[in-house]
Design an enzyme around this catalytic site. Structure first.
Site, PDB file in Angstrom:
ATOM      1  N   ALA A  55      19.552 -25.412 -34.716  1.00  0.00           N
ATOM      2  CA  ALA A  55      20.153 -25.376 -33.378  1.00  0.00           C
ATOM      3  C   ALA A  55      21.133 -26.528 -33.107  1.00  0.00           C
ATOM      4  O   ALA A  55      22.284 -26.294 -32.686  1.00  0.00           O
ATOM      5  CB  ALA A  55      19.049 -25.330 -32.329  1.00  0.00           C
ATOM      6  N   ARG A  90      25.960 -16.550 -33.140  1.00  0.00           N
ATOM      7  CA  ARG A  90      24.487 -16.411 -33.230  1.00  0.00           C
ATOM      8  C   ARG A  90      23.919 -16.491 -31.807  1.00  0.00           C
ATOM      9  O   ARG A  90      24.316 -17.358 -31.033  1.00  0.00           O
ATOM     10  CB  ARG A  90      23.880 -17.509 -34.121  1.00  0.00           C
ATOM     11  CG  ARG A  90      24.303 -17.404 -35.589  1.00  0.00           C
ATOM     12  CD  ARG A  90      23.471 -18.288 -36.492  1.00  0.00           C
ATOM     13  NE  ARG A  90      22.113 -17.806 -36.648  1.00  0.00           N
ATOM     14  CZ  ARG A  90      21.141 -18.512 -37.223  1.00  0.00           C
ATOM     15  NH1 ARG A  90      21.388 -19.727 -37.688  1.00  0.00           N
ATOM     16  NH2 ARG A  90      19.929 -18.017 -37.344  1.00  0.00           N
ATOM     17  N   GLN A 201      14.100 -21.344 -45.503  1.00  0.00           N
ATOM     18  CA  GLN A 201      14.612 -22.661 -45.117  1.00  0.00           C
ATOM     19  C   GLN A 201      13.632 -23.780 -45.471  1.00  0.00           C
ATOM     20  O   GLN A 201      14.037 -24.920 -45.707  1.00  0.00           O
ATOM     21  CB  GLN A 201      14.903 -22.704 -43.607  1.00  0.00           C
ATOM     22  CG  GLN A 201      16.102 -21.900 -43.169  1.00  0.00           C
ATOM     23  CD  GLN A 201      15.730 -20.508 -42.726  1.00  0.00           C
ATOM     24  OE1 GLN A 201      14.763 -19.921 -43.221  1.00  0.00           O
ATOM     25  NE2 GLN A 201      16.488 -19.948 -41.800  1.00  0.00           N
ATOM     26  N   ASP A 242      14.715 -23.526 -31.206  1.00  0.00           N
ATOM     27  CA  ASP A 242      16.100 -23.105 -30.950  1.00  0.00           C
ATOM     28  C   ASP A 242      16.388 -22.956 -29.469  1.00  0.00           C
ATOM     29  O   ASP A 242      17.535 -22.967 -29.037  1.00  0.00           O
ATOM     30  CB  ASP A 242      16.385 -21.793 -31.671  1.00  0.00           C
ATOM     31  CG  ASP A 242      16.386 -22.026 -33.165  1.00  0.00           C
ATOM     32  OD1 ASP A 242      15.292 -22.045 -33.755  1.00  0.00           O
ATOM     33  OD2 ASP A 242      17.466 -22.265 -33.727  1.00  0.00           O
TER      34      ASP A 242
HETATM   35  O1  MRU Z   1      17.959 -19.610 -38.558  1.00  0.00           O
HETATM   36  P1  MRU Z   1      18.002 -21.099 -38.583  1.00  0.00           P
HETATM   37  O2  MRU Z   1      17.852 -21.681 -39.950  1.00  0.00           O
HETATM   38  O3  MRU Z   1      19.220 -21.638 -37.865  1.00  0.00           O
HETATM   39  O4  MRU Z   1      16.738 -21.532 -37.729  1.00  0.00           O
HETATM   40  C1  MRU Z   1      16.471 -22.893 -37.519  1.00  0.00           C
HETATM   41  C2  MRU Z   1      15.198 -23.141 -36.839  1.00  0.00           C
HETATM   42  O5  MRU Z   1      14.485 -22.234 -36.454  1.00  0.00           O
HETATM   43  C3  MRU Z   1      14.857 -24.567 -36.543  1.00  0.00           C
HETATM   44  O6  MRU Z   1      13.472 -24.749 -36.526  1.00  0.00           O
HETATM   45  C4  MRU Z   1      15.421 -24.932 -35.153  1.00  0.00           C
HETATM   46  O7  MRU Z   1      16.790 -24.674 -35.096  1.00  0.00           O
HETATM   47  C5  MRU Z   1      15.185 -26.344 -34.821  1.00  0.00           C
HETATM   48  S1  MRU Z   1      16.358 -27.349 -35.663  1.00  0.00           S
HETATM   49  C6  MRU Z   1      16.201 -28.945 -35.349  1.00  0.00           C
END
Ligand code: MRU
Length: 363
Positions: A55, A90, A201, A242
């Site tokens: 995010a 997104r 991830q 997010d």
């Molecule tokens: O789909 P992504 O990889 O963008 O999702 C990221 C996450 O869900 C993280 O946990 C969230 O953005 C927190 S980042 C500090």
């Protein structure tokens, strides 16, 4: 953070001053590759295709996307088009809309000729702010880990989901910031890293950055956490988010909710680390109101990795003809969250808790 001794952020202006550089996160952990974003289109694609993700980093990239757009055309129409294009990349992380609203509010009243210079400055300031916020989250979260050490002894076993580390922000991370702060303070920590299907991830990014920093960790299949909790092998859970509603409902990577349920069943503290810009003050009920991104089913049906011969390859996991669904996020209701770790301190996941830290949001 340092990669082989060289300090990096995840996004930075190129030396020639006309582009922005990023780390291509789709190539990790197998290859460390930096890329130039030259224009609005490059920035939008980088967010959409998750070359950058997380995010806070999505917000930072969007801010630089506006700066790149202003370097090309400076009119009101160009500014509006840049914001609309980036906003459509997104849907779930509120930091994207937050960063764009901030850039638009700053740039729209300016004479068009001043917009490029001020846009670049504002994007850089937003990134510096993110780093400062995350460092503060680390300091507040460190106190929780220290308290856990005193209560149960070492090492402190922390489970995390997805990547809410350095790679998801401009630097330090949110959920991983307290872990880095604890490790740097000499507290023995061990991190259980959920692989985080379908895009992995955890396995690809969290494991990679913990390894770079030397933090002890173990990658586990997503379904392992509950078992570990039942056997006393998890002391606390820390995840990112997010979008968190004004009442403390937490939207995060798909599977977070199940970890919160298991943590509650085993009386294990479940913390969420977040910067102020991740709070959506306009929403109350996260399950009902937060838009959940659905991505390409191929992310579920296929997987990419390195073969024994060292080649990077994509293989198919599912029978030809089986449909797949790819919901990217879920919502953990506030009642399952032990506390929110913010740059201003730790609070209960509730309207009262959040307003205690952000009193300027009281109506
Ligand atoms: O789909 P992504 O990889 O963008 O999702 C990221 C996450 O869900 C993280 O946990 C969230 O953005 C927190 S980042 C500090």
């Amino acid at each position: 953070m340092n990669i082989e001794g060289i300090p990096y952020r995840t996004i930075w202006p190129a030396e020639d001053g006309v582009a922005v550089e990023i780390i291509d996160q789709t190539r990790l952990p197998h290859e460390f590759v930096t890329l130039r974003l030259e224009n609005l289109h490059d920035a939008a694609i980088a967010i959409k295709n998750m070359l950058v993700r997380g995010a806070p980093l999505i917000g930072a990239t969007a801010a630089y996307g506006v700066a790149l757009a202003m370097s090309d055309k400076t009119s009101d129409a160009a500014l509006e088009e840049a914001c609309a294009t980036l906003a459509a990349t997104r849907p779930t992380a509120i930091n994207l809309g937050w960063a764009l609203a901030r850039m638009r509010a700053l740039l729209l009243p300016l004479p068009p000729g001043n917009r490029p210079r001020d846009a670049w400055r504002a994007a850089a300031a937003l990134c510096d702010e993110d780093v400062k916020i995350n460092r503060a989250i680390g300091e507040h979260g460190l106190q929780l880990i220290r308290a856990m050490l005193e209560a149960k002894g070492e090492p402190v076993n922390i489970l995390t989901h997805c990547n809410a580390g350095w790679l998801a922000t401009v630097d330090w991370g949110t959920a991983l910031a307290p872990i880095y702060a604890a490790f740097d303070a000499g507290i023995p920590v061990h991190v259980w890293v959920d692989e985080t299907r379908p895009r992995n991830q955890g396995a690809s990014l969290t494991a990679w950055e913990l390894l770079q920093h030397g933090v002890p960790h173990t990658v586990i299949a997503d379904n392992t956490g509950g078992h570990l909790m039942q056997h006393g092998m998890v002391d606390m859970v820390i995840v990112g988010t997010d979008r968190t509603t004004a009442c403390g409902d937490v939207c995060n990577k798909i599977g977070t909710y199940l970890k919160a349920l298991a943590a509650r069943d085993n009386q294990i503290p479940f913390y969420v680390a977040l910067p102020g810009p991740t709070i959506d003050w306009t929403l109350e009920n996260g399950v009902r109101d937060i838009p959940i991104e659905q991505r390409d089913a191929q992310e579920v049906t296929q997987i990419r990795g390195r073969t024994a011969e060292g080649e990077l390859a994509t293989v198919t996991l599912t029978p030809h003809g089986s449909p797949a669904a790819n919901y990217a996020f879920d919502v953990t209701p506030a009642r399952l969250v032990t506390g929110l770790i913010t740059e201003r301190g730790v609070c209960l996941a509730s309207r009262e808790g959040l307003l205690g830290l952000y009193p300027e949001r009281k109506r």
